[in-house]
Design a protein around this motif. Structure first.
Motif, PDB file in Angstrom:
ATOM      1  N   ALA A  92     -18.113  31.519  -6.966  1.00 40.06           N
ATOM      2  CA  ALA A  92     -17.388  31.569  -5.933  1.00 40.06           C
ATOM      3  C   ALA A  92     -17.623  29.994  -5.578  1.00 40.06           C
ATOM      4  CB  ALA A  92     -18.446  32.320  -4.586  1.00 40.06           C
ATOM      5  N   ALA A  93     -19.255  29.655  -5.098  1.00 41.96           N
ATOM      6  CA  ALA A  93     -18.962  28.379  -4.743  1.00 41.96           C
ATOM      7  C   ALA A  93     -17.764  27.414  -5.924  1.00 41.96           C
ATOM      8  CB  ALA A  93     -20.103  27.303  -4.616  1.00 41.96           C
ATOM      9  N   THR A  94     -18.127  27.830  -7.197  1.00 41.40           N
ATOM     10  CA  THR A  94     -17.429  26.947  -8.723  1.00 41.40           C
ATOM     11  C   THR A  94     -15.749  26.817  -8.384  1.00 41.40           C
ATOM     12  OG1 THR A  94     -19.009  27.209 -10.068  1.00 41.40           O
ATOM     13  CG2 THR A  94     -17.416  26.725 -11.302  1.00 41.40           C
ATOM     14  N   LEU A  95     -14.659  28.302  -8.041  1.00 40.70           N
ATOM     15  CA  LEU A  95     -13.719  28.753  -8.010  1.00 40.70           C
ATOM     16  C   LEU A  95     -13.553  27.330  -6.502  1.00 40.70           C
ATOM     17  CD1 LEU A  95     -11.144  29.726  -8.340  1.00 40.70           C
ATOM     18  CD2 LEU A  95     -11.950  31.554  -6.865  1.00 40.70           C
ATOM     19  N   ALA A  96     -14.005  27.194  -5.848  1.00 41.05           N
ATOM     20  CA  ALA A  96     -13.617  26.723  -4.947  1.00 41.05           C
ATOM     21  C   ALA A  96     -13.909  25.289  -4.661  1.00 41.05           C
ATOM     22  CB  ALA A  96     -15.080  26.851  -3.825  1.00 41.05           C
ATOM     23  N   TYR A  97     -14.546  25.090  -6.010  1.00 36.33           N
ATOM     24  CA  TYR A  97     -14.498  23.086  -6.196  1.00 36.33           C
ATOM     25  C   TYR A  97     -13.615  23.427  -6.783  1.00 36.33           C
ATOM     26  CZ  TYR A  97     -15.876  19.445  -8.179  1.00 36.33           C
ATOM     27  OH  TYR A  97     -15.819  18.143  -9.772  1.00 36.33           O
ATOM     28  N   VAL A  98     -12.968  24.333  -7.688  1.00 35.95           N
ATOM     29  CA  VAL A  98     -12.226  24.085  -8.392  1.00 35.95           C
ATOM     30  C   VAL A  98     -10.584  23.940  -7.616  1.00 35.95           C
ATOM     31  CG1 VAL A  98     -10.373  25.312  -9.904  1.00 35.95           C
ATOM     32  CG2 VAL A  98     -12.741  24.780 -10.887  1.00 35.95           C
ATOM     33  N   GLN A  99     -11.007  24.515  -6.645  1.00 35.27           N
ATOM     34  CA  GLN A  99      -9.382  24.777  -5.402  1.00 35.27           C
ATOM     35  C   GLN A  99      -9.269  23.621  -5.112  1.00 35.27           C
ATOM     36  OE1 GLN A  99     -10.873  28.293  -3.788  1.00 35.27           O
ATOM     37  NE2 GLN A  99      -9.843  29.716  -4.340  1.00 35.27           N
ATOM     38  N   LEU A 100     -10.917  22.760  -4.544  1.00 38.22           N
ATOM     39  CA  LEU A 100     -11.147  21.294  -3.410  1.00 38.22           C
ATOM     40  C   LEU A 100     -10.041  20.575  -4.670  1.00 38.22           C
ATOM     41  CD1 LEU A 100     -12.118  20.399  -1.194  1.00 38.22           C
ATOM     42  CD2 LEU A 100     -13.783  19.401  -2.684  1.00 38.22           C
ATOM     43  N   THR A 101     -10.437  20.369  -6.232  1.00 38.81           N
ATOM     44  CA  THR A 101      -9.985  19.563  -6.940  1.00 38.81           C
ATOM     45  C   THR A 101      -8.534  19.124  -7.041  1.00 38.81           C
ATOM     46  OG1 THR A 101     -12.113  19.158  -7.959  1.00 38.81           O
ATOM     47  CG2 THR A 101     -10.091  19.072  -9.613  1.00 38.81           C
ATOM     48  N   MET A 102      -7.915  21.206  -7.033  1.00 40.01           N
ATOM     49  CA  MET A 102      -6.564  21.413  -7.120  1.00 40.01           C
ATOM     50  C   MET A 102      -6.097  20.359  -6.071  1.00 40.01           C
ATOM     51  SD  MET A 102      -5.461  22.033 -10.256  1.00 40.01           S
ATOM     52  CE  MET A 102      -4.300  21.598  -9.183  1.00 40.01           C
ATOM     53  N   ASN A 103      -6.360  20.372  -4.796  1.00 46.79           N
ATOM     54  CA  ASN A 103      -5.710  19.743  -3.547  1.00 46.79           C
ATOM     55  C   ASN A 103      -6.185  19.331  -3.804  1.00 46.79           C
ATOM     56  OD1 ASN A 103      -6.884  18.870  -0.882  1.00 46.79           O
ATOM     57  ND2 ASN A 103      -5.070  20.780  -0.431  1.00 46.79           N
ATOM     58  N   CYS A 104      -6.826  18.301  -4.098  1.00 46.55           N
ATOM     59  CA  CYS A 104      -7.431  16.806  -4.139  1.00 46.55           C
ATOM     60  C   CYS A 104      -6.113  15.728  -5.285  1.00 46.55           C
ATOM     61  CB  CYS A 104      -8.365  16.084  -4.495  1.00 46.55           C
ATOM     62  SG  CYS A 104      -9.685  16.185  -4.217  1.00 46.55           S
ATOM     63  N   VAL A 105      -5.768  16.435  -5.930  1.00 43.92           N
ATOM     64  CA  VAL A 105      -4.736  15.773  -7.281  1.00 43.92           C
ATOM     65  C   VAL A 105      -3.264  16.249  -6.563  1.00 43.92           C
ATOM     66  CG1 VAL A 105      -3.980  16.897  -9.755  1.00 43.92           C
ATOM     67  CG2 VAL A 105      -6.990  16.361  -9.649  1.00 43.92           C
ATOM     68  N   GLU A 106      -2.587  17.396  -6.061  1.00 50.39           N
ATOM     69  CA  GLU A 106      -1.633  17.712  -5.653  1.00 50.39           C
ATOM     70  C   GLU A 106      -1.438  17.154  -4.365  1.00 50.39           C
ATOM     71  OE1 GLU A 106       0.374  20.014  -6.581  1.00 50.39           O
ATOM     72  OE2 GLU A 106      -1.050  20.032  -8.021  1.00 50.39           O
ATOM     73  N   CYS A 107      -2.651  16.834  -3.562  1.00 49.14           N
ATOM     74  CA  CYS A 107      -2.066  15.756  -2.397  1.00 49.14           C
ATOM     75  C   CYS A 107      -1.714  14.298  -2.389  1.00 49.14           C
ATOM     76  CB  CYS A 107      -3.523  15.412  -1.586  1.00 49.14           C
ATOM     77  SG  CYS A 107      -3.276  14.612  -0.481  1.00 49.14           S
ATOM     78  N   HIS A 108      -2.353  13.630  -3.828  1.00 44.42           N
ATOM     79  CA  HIS A 108      -2.219  12.527  -4.854  1.00 44.42           C
ATOM     80  C   HIS A 108      -1.140  12.103  -5.449  1.00 44.42           C
ATOM     81  CE1 HIS A 108      -6.090  10.199  -3.963  1.00 44.42           C
ATOM     82  NE2 HIS A 108      -6.705  11.555  -3.373  1.00 44.42           N
ATOM     83  N   LYS A 109      -0.916  13.311  -5.924  1.00 41.01           N
ATOM     84  CA  LYS A 109       0.890  13.753  -6.163  1.00 41.01           C
ATOM     85  C   LYS A 109       1.847  13.505  -5.364  1.00 41.01           C
ATOM     86  CE  LYS A 109       1.085  16.894  -9.027  1.00 41.01           C
ATOM     87  NZ  LYS A 109       1.372  18.323  -9.784  1.00 41.01           N
ATOM     88  N   TYR A 110       1.359  13.952  -3.994  1.00 36.63           N
ATOM     89  CA  TYR A 110       2.408  14.214  -3.059  1.00 36.63           C
ATOM     90  C   TYR A 110       2.709  12.592  -2.198  1.00 36.63           C
ATOM     91  CZ  TYR A 110       4.085  15.241   1.668  1.00 36.63           C
ATOM     92  OH  TYR A 110       5.187  14.855   2.512  1.00 36.63           O
ATOM     93  N   VAL A 111       1.554  12.314  -1.984  1.00 34.07           N
ATOM     94  CA  VAL A 111       1.298  10.473  -1.663  1.00 34.07           C
ATOM     95  C   VAL A 111       2.058   9.707  -2.283  1.00 34.07           C
ATOM     96  CG1 VAL A 111      -0.208   8.819  -0.930  1.00 34.07           C
ATOM     97  CG2 VAL A 111      -0.152  11.042  -0.035  1.00 34.07           C
ATOM     98  N   ARG A 112       1.497   9.546  -3.881  1.00 38.87           N
ATOM     99  CA  ARG A 112       2.542   8.990  -4.948  1.00 38.87           C
ATOM    100  C   ARG A 112       4.297   9.473  -4.427  1.00 38.87           C
ATOM    101  NH1 ARG A 112      -1.907   9.881  -7.579  1.00 38.87           N
ATOM    102  NH2 ARG A 112      -1.039  11.133  -9.062  1.00 38.87           N
ATOM    103  N   SER A 113       4.597  10.205  -4.283  1.00 39.48           N
ATOM    104  CA  SER A 113       6.163  10.627  -4.504  1.00 39.48           C
ATOM    105  C   SER A 113       6.773  10.242  -3.417  1.00 39.48           C
ATOM    106  CB  SER A 113       6.257  12.174  -5.265  1.00 39.48           C
ATOM    107  OG  SER A 113       5.701  12.608  -3.704  1.00 39.48           O
ATOM    108  N   THR A 114       6.148  10.387  -2.346  1.00 38.24           N
ATOM    109  CA  THR A 114       6.911   9.973  -1.177  1.00 38.24           C
ATOM    110  C   THR A 114       7.306   8.117  -0.939  1.00 38.24           C
ATOM    111  OG1 THR A 114       5.377   9.235   0.078  1.00 38.24           O
ATOM    112  CG2 THR A 114       6.016  12.135  -0.079  1.00 38.24           C
ATOM    113  N   ASP A 115       8.276   7.530  -0.215  1.00 36.77           N
ATOM    114  CA  ASP A 115       8.518   6.737  -0.427  1.00 36.77           C
ATOM    115  C   ASP A 115       7.621   6.005   0.065  1.00 36.77           C
ATOM    116  OD1 ASP A 115      12.254   7.467  -0.868  1.00 36.77           O
ATOM    117  OD2 ASP A 115      10.581   6.428  -1.709  1.00 36.77           O
ATOM    118  N   ARG A 116       7.216   4.558   0.977  1.00 37.28           N
ATOM    119  CA  ARG A 116       6.337   4.047   2.025  1.00 37.28           C
ATOM    120  C   ARG A 116       7.256   3.192   2.636  1.00 37.28           C
ATOM    121  NH1 ARG A 116       0.712   4.463   1.570  1.00 37.28           N
ATOM    122  NH2 ARG A 116       0.249   6.037   0.365  1.00 37.28           N
TER     123      ARG A 116
END
Length: 154
Positions: A130-154
């Motif tokens: 369960a901890a390993t799965l949470a780590y993968v979910q955390l990593t996916m959240n990071c990647v998705e957030c960074h993609k989102y921030v890069r895709s929005t106009d500053r």
């Protein structure tokens, strides 16, 4: 832990990330975020604030690496401690949403904190899977957030 077990766990984590990444691209894990993210008004952050955020982001990466090390070596106290540090860092004042474009940033932040809590709890319960799965979910959240921030106009 035997070396073959560490390699097997590492291979399993890599496979899980690849599978989840493919699912996220197709919108099955996180769902479609928004066809065109609506940018909110942002304030130009001063260079000192940007430097501080960069420093905090480097710390987040170090804590995430420590979590992965703890998972692969089954050092669950290390996993729990670093997961808690990740949550605390995500709540730091330097991550003020006014300096980050788009309304979904706060959604990603809250989800990151929820997953970090889950990761810490699973580690405290000595539940490696369960901890390993949470780590993968955390990593996916990071990647998705960074993609989102890069895709929005500053």
């Amino acid at each position: 832990m035997k070396m073959w077990m560490i390699r097997a766990l590492g291979a399993s984590l890599a496979l899980a990330v690849v599978v989840l990444a493919g699912s996220a691209v197709e919108g099955r894990v996180f769902g479609p975020i928004s066809p065109e993210p609506a940018a909110i008004a942002t304030v130009d952050a001063d260079p000192d604030a940007q430097d501080k955020r960069a420093e905090l982001m480097a710390l987040k990466l170090d804590y995430a690496k420590n979590v992965l090390e703890g998972l692969t070596l089954e050092k669950m106290d290390q996993v729990a401690k670093n997961a808690q540090e990740l949550k605390l860092l995500s709540a730091a004042a330097e991550w003020e949403p006014v300096t980050v474009p788009g309304p979904l940033y706060l959604v990603y932040t809250r989800e990151f904190q929820r997953i970090a809590d889950s990761l810490a709890e699973n580690a405290k319960d000595k539940n490696l899977d369960a901890a390993t799965l949470a780590y993968v979910q955390l990593t996916m959240n990071c990647v998705e957030c960074h993609k989102y921030v890069r895709s929005t106009d500053r």
